[in-house]
Enzyme design. Structure first.
Site, PDB file in Angstrom:
ATOM      1  N   CYS A   1       0.806  -1.220   0.000  1.00 18.24           N
ATOM      2  CA  CYS A   1       0.000   0.000   0.000  1.00 18.24           C
ATOM      3  C   CYS A   1       0.841   1.274   0.000  1.00 18.24           C
ATOM      4  O   CYS A   1       0.653   2.153  -0.846  1.00 18.24           O
ATOM      5  CB  CYS A   1      -0.925   0.016   1.216  1.00 18.24           C
TER       6      CYS A   1
ATOM      7  N   HIS B   1      -0.976   6.194   2.962  1.00 15.81           N
ATOM      8  CA  HIS B   1      -1.089   4.974   3.749  1.00 15.81           C
ATOM      9  C   HIS B   1      -1.078   5.271   5.247  1.00 15.81           C
ATOM     10  O   HIS B   1      -0.060   5.696   5.800  1.00 15.81           O
ATOM     11  CB  HIS B   1       0.069   4.028   3.413  1.00 15.81           C
TER      12      HIS B   1
END
Length: 469
Positions: A73, A127
């Site tokens: 991510c 993130h």
């Protein structure tokens, strides 16, 4: 200061003569977490129910062969949002503290803010705790349900279950409702509204009504083909990637899932997550369509990486194979169009990557692209999906582990020297590693030229807890 700079940018817009510059489009920027290519628009034979994605794609340019530039991510999102490869920034993992280098790399939201846009952020875009708060004029995030994230199920090797309401994560519902509030009001200045969905990211905890509403009978769920020998011909690092749930949490889920006969049930829970996200997306798209901003709002929708559901005996995204790198990517032009460009349903079969999102949005907005971007604008493909387009995609998983994807081939080179080579024309599922064929040595030599000549030093990593850093 930020408002002052945006006012100056707006005055510059007004001073330009072209119609596109006088009326820059609003942007609805939608990020989806862990959505792989198991959607009907990309794989017509799947049973996944995504009516709202399907409706959106009926007026979009859908890039059917789009790839992430990282399969975690944090580095994937940081790459897309800065327009730079992980090998250029040193952000290689979810633990990489990208905030330490945020001042070195202007992100997409900052760029649009500097060029006259109001930036509104909702949910997961950066993130986790890596959110760059200075990128936003306004930012909203509903609190994560830590009780749900901490709960473990001894009966399930992966985190999925039908749960009671107190264990259900409300983030996507709250975030979609906030987006609907924004879209119900007229944007008085060029606006970039960014919305990040959490589902279908783990844990796959949903209510009984969700399993009933998004009905996926186990009898209709097909497990991916997974020959027993599939990992026999891959190098050591590839085997390590397959056998871990995350780089810091090794655990060979696949054996436990097969032993407990949970494979189809786990896939079902993931599909419920996709359909749940799709339902929330539909509410947002309806709000846009019925609201005052529909005529002049373009939309980009993407997923940060794919996800394995047993392919290569892997149950995550931390790998460099097709299931973890192939992602949905779609761009929808404003209802009123952008000059000669009008919204229409079309599919592009050329190879592209998420690195191309930043320069594409800049191009479509009529702005000057910054010279540091490493991707390329996809505007030419939106104009003509059959235009000549030679491209290779680089995907990185950790320091010095890279995969090169072309129209026909996937070549992967690991830090320890291990290699994989797949002929996607004859071996689309990547069962047969043919890197040792002498007749293809010339091909590997050419692919090695595409690998980064320099890999940036890894950014310092930070250990995260449920309460942040």
């Amino acid at each position: 200061m930020k408002l002052h700079l945006r006012l100056i940018a707006c005055l510059l817009f007004a001073s330009l003569s072209s119609q596109a510059a006088k009326q820059p489009p609003n942007i609805l920027f939608i990020a989806i977490d862990d959505l792989n290519d198991m959607i009907p628009a990309l794989k017509p034979n799947v049973i996944t129910k995504t009516p709202n994605l399907d409706k959106l794609f009926q007026k979009s340019t859908l890039f059917t062969r789009a790839y992430a530039n990282s399969t975690q991510c944090n580095p994937s999102r940081f790459s897309l949002l800065t327009g730079r490869l992980p090998s250029s920034t040193g952000v290689y993992s979810n633990r990489s503290d990208s905030l330490l280098v945020a001042d070195k790399y202007e992100n997409l939201f900052e760029y649009f803010s500097r060029n006259g846009y109001k930036t509104l952020g909702i949910g997961k875009l950066f993130h986790g705790t890596q959110n760059q708060i200075d990128a936003w004029d306004e930012y909203y995030s509903f609190e994560k349900n830590y009780l749900a994230s901490q709960k473990s199920h001894k009966d399930h090797p992966v985190n999925w279950a039908e749960v009671e309401p107190k264990l259900f994560d409300m983030r996507d519902q709250m975030h979609s409702e906030k987006a609907m509030e924004y879209l119900a009001e007229k944007f008085e200045e060029p606006t970039l509204l960014a919305l990040g969905f959490h589902s279908p990211h783990m844990p796959w905890y949903f209510l009984k009504k969700h399993f009933e509403e998004f009905d996926y009978p186990l009898s209709k769920i097909k497990k991916p083909q997974e020959p027993e020998y599939d990992l026999d011909d891959v190098p050591k690092t590839a085997k390590e990637f397959a056998r871990q749930s995350s780089p810091s949490a090794p655990g060979f889920y696949h054996e436990a899932i097969v032993k407990k006969h949970e494979w189809k049930k786990a896939i079902r829970a993931y599909l419920v997550g996709i359909s749940y996200m799709d339902a929330r997306l539909g509410e947002v798209l309806d709000s846009l369509e019925k609201g005052p901003n529909n005529g002049n709002t373009m939309l980009v929708l993407w997923s940060d990486h794919g996800y394995h559901l047993g392919e290569k005996k892997h149950w995550n995204k931390h790998a460099l194979w097709e299931s973890s790198t192939h992602v949905p990517l779609a761009i929808t032009l404003p209802k009123s169009g952008l000059g000669d460009l009008k919204p229409k349903a079309q599919k592009v079969y050329k190879i592209v990557s998420l690195l191309d999102v930043f320069p594409t949005l800049v191009d479509l907005a009529g702005l000057k692209a910054p010279d540091y971007l490493e991707g390329r604008s996809l505007k030419a493909l939106i104009e003509d999906p059959f235009t000549e387009w030679n491209n290779t995609i680089l995907t990185t998983m950790g320091y010095k582990n890279h995969s090169v994807r072309t129209r026909r081939w996937r070549y992967t080179h690991y830090k320890d020297g291990g290699e994989e080579l797949y002929d996607k024309k004859f071996d689309p599922r990547e069962f047969y590693n043919i890197e040792d064929l002498q007749s293809l040595a010339f091909l590997k030599k050419e692919f090695k030229k595409i690998l980064p000549r320099k890999n940036a030093k890894p950014v310092k990593e930070t250990i995260y807890t449920n309460n942040g850093k």
